[in-house]
Design a protein around this motif. Structure first.
Motif, PDB file in Angstrom:
ATOM      1  N   UNK A   1      30.092  70.853  68.762  1.00 22.09           N
ATOM      2  CA  UNK A   1      28.559  70.731  68.598  1.00 22.09           C
ATOM      3  C   UNK A   1      28.177  71.057  67.228  1.00 22.09           C
ATOM      4  N   UNK A   2      29.055  72.024  66.727  1.00 23.76           N
ATOM      5  CA  UNK A   2      29.087  72.481  65.226  1.00 23.76           C
ATOM      6  C   UNK A   2      29.132  71.363  64.126  1.00 23.76           C
ATOM      7  N   UNK A   3      29.989  70.447  64.567  1.00 21.69           N
ATOM      8  CA  UNK A   3      30.411  69.386  63.714  1.00 21.69           C
ATOM      9  C   UNK A   3      29.190  68.397  63.566  1.00 21.69           C
ATOM     10  N   UNK A   4      28.639  68.257  64.916  1.00 18.02           N
ATOM     11  CA  UNK A   4      27.165  67.361  64.906  1.00 18.02           C
ATOM     12  C   UNK A   4      26.170  68.010  64.044  1.00 18.02           C
ATOM     13  N   UNK A   5      26.131  69.224  64.151  1.00 12.12           N
ATOM     14  CA  UNK A   5      24.962  70.093  63.464  1.00 12.12           C
ATOM     15  C   UNK A   5      25.270  69.875  62.005  1.00 12.12           C
TER      16      UNK A   5
ATOM     17  N   UNK B 283      32.601  71.032  51.920  1.00 14.35           N
ATOM     18  CA  UNK B 283      33.479  69.844  52.259  1.00 14.35           C
ATOM     19  C   UNK B 283      33.438  68.615  51.252  1.00 14.35           C
ATOM     20  N   UNK B 284      34.607  67.798  51.521  1.00 12.89           N
ATOM     21  CA  UNK B 284      34.599  66.756  50.534  1.00 12.89           C
ATOM     22  C   UNK B 284      34.100  65.372  51.210  1.00 12.89           C
ATOM     23  N   UNK B 285      34.013  64.392  50.436  1.00 17.07           N
ATOM     24  CA  UNK B 285      33.636  63.043  50.849  1.00 17.07           C
ATOM     25  C   UNK B 285      34.499  62.513  51.994  1.00 17.07           C
ATOM     26  N   UNK B 286      35.750  62.866  51.945  1.00 13.17           N
ATOM     27  CA  UNK B 286      36.770  62.198  52.907  1.00 13.17           C
ATOM     28  C   UNK B 286      36.514  63.152  54.295  1.00 13.17           C
ATOM     29  N   UNK B 287      36.206  64.550  54.220  1.00 16.72           N
ATOM     30  CA  UNK B 287      35.908  65.263  55.510  1.00 16.72           C
ATOM     31  C   UNK B 287      34.483  64.683  55.829  1.00 16.72           C
ATOM     32  N   UNK B 288      33.701  64.123  55.337  1.00 11.27           N
ATOM     33  CA  UNK B 288      32.598  63.828  55.681  1.00 11.27           C
ATOM     34  C   UNK B 288      32.752  62.340  56.378  1.00 11.27           C
ATOM     35  N   UNK B 289      33.626  61.421  55.703  1.00 11.90           N
ATOM     36  CA  UNK B 289      34.000  60.072  56.206  1.00 11.90           C
ATOM     37  C   UNK B 289      34.681  60.450  57.749  1.00 11.90           C
ATOM     38  N   UNK B 290      35.644  61.406  57.878  1.00 16.17           N
ATOM     39  CA  UNK B 290      36.468  61.758  59.060  1.00 16.17           C
ATOM     40  C   UNK B 290      35.210  62.056  60.224  1.00 16.17           C
ATOM     41  N   UNK B 291      34.567  63.182  59.775  1.00 18.75           N
ATOM     42  CA  UNK B 291      33.336  63.483  60.648  1.00 18.75           C
ATOM     43  C   UNK B 291      32.437  62.381  61.186  1.00 18.75           C
ATOM     44  N   UNK B 292      32.033  61.667  60.130  1.00 20.70           N
ATOM     45  CA  UNK B 292      31.098  60.453  60.463  1.00 20.70           C
ATOM     46  C   UNK B 292      31.967  59.557  61.458  1.00 20.70           C
ATOM     47  N   UNK B 293      32.962  59.201  61.092  1.00 20.25           N
ATOM     48  CA  UNK B 293      33.953  58.181  61.950  1.00 20.25           C
ATOM     49  C   UNK B 293      33.827  58.760  63.533  1.00 20.25           C
TER      50      UNK B 293
END
Length: 145
Positions: free
Chosen positions: A91-95, A15-25
């Motif tokens: 749940x997988x996103x949180x993990x 995953x790239x930083x943008x993906x992580x930004x979306x998931x964190x948001x």
């Protein structure tokens, strides 16, 4: 599609930083409309329609990976009577975020569909946040954390 911890760790590397930004948001807000994600993450697209396409494509990819999902509900407001995509982490996103943040990935975060009133409240709070971020972008001397 349930994934093992090893599979989630492999996915985390791709995953790239943008993906992580979306998931964190999504982890912070719990639920967001596609349009809110577009405004917060893809605000620098050349046109609004290209921003919508990019948002839809990336959210569909994250959904196919099992990291996000949608609730399909009718929520009053700007889209009265329309069925809108309301995104949330699985749940997988949180993990995956736990792995990224160095937390214990074996600790499970259960995802339970919220009541209509609770979801409506969360979406309203998210909309206020989106508007504040938008105002701060227009006035460069302001910032939101």
């Amino acid at each position: 599609m349930a994934r093992t911890l090893k599979e989630i760790m492999q996915l985390a590397e791709n995953l790239d930083s943008r993906d992580y930004e979306i998931l964190s948001l999504l982890a912070k807000s719990k639920v967001l409309f596609s349009s809110q994600i577009r405004t917060l993450i893809f605000n620098n697209s050349k046109t609004e329609s290209s921003g919508i396409r990019i948002t839809n494509r990336i959210m569909k990819r994250l959904e196919n990976e099992g990291l996000v999902a949608t609730y399909e509900r009718r929520i009053s407001g700007r889209r009265i009577g329309a069925v809108s995509n309301i995104w949330h982490l699985t749940e997988q996103g949180y993990r995956l975020l736990a792995i990224k943040n160095g937390d214990d990935p074996s600790k499970r975060t259960r995802v339970i569909e919220p009541t209509y009133n609770h979801m409506s409240h969360r979406l309203s709070v998210a909309e206020v946040y989106v508007q504040v971020v938008d105002i701060c972008r227009k006035h460069e001397n302001l910032s939101v954390s």
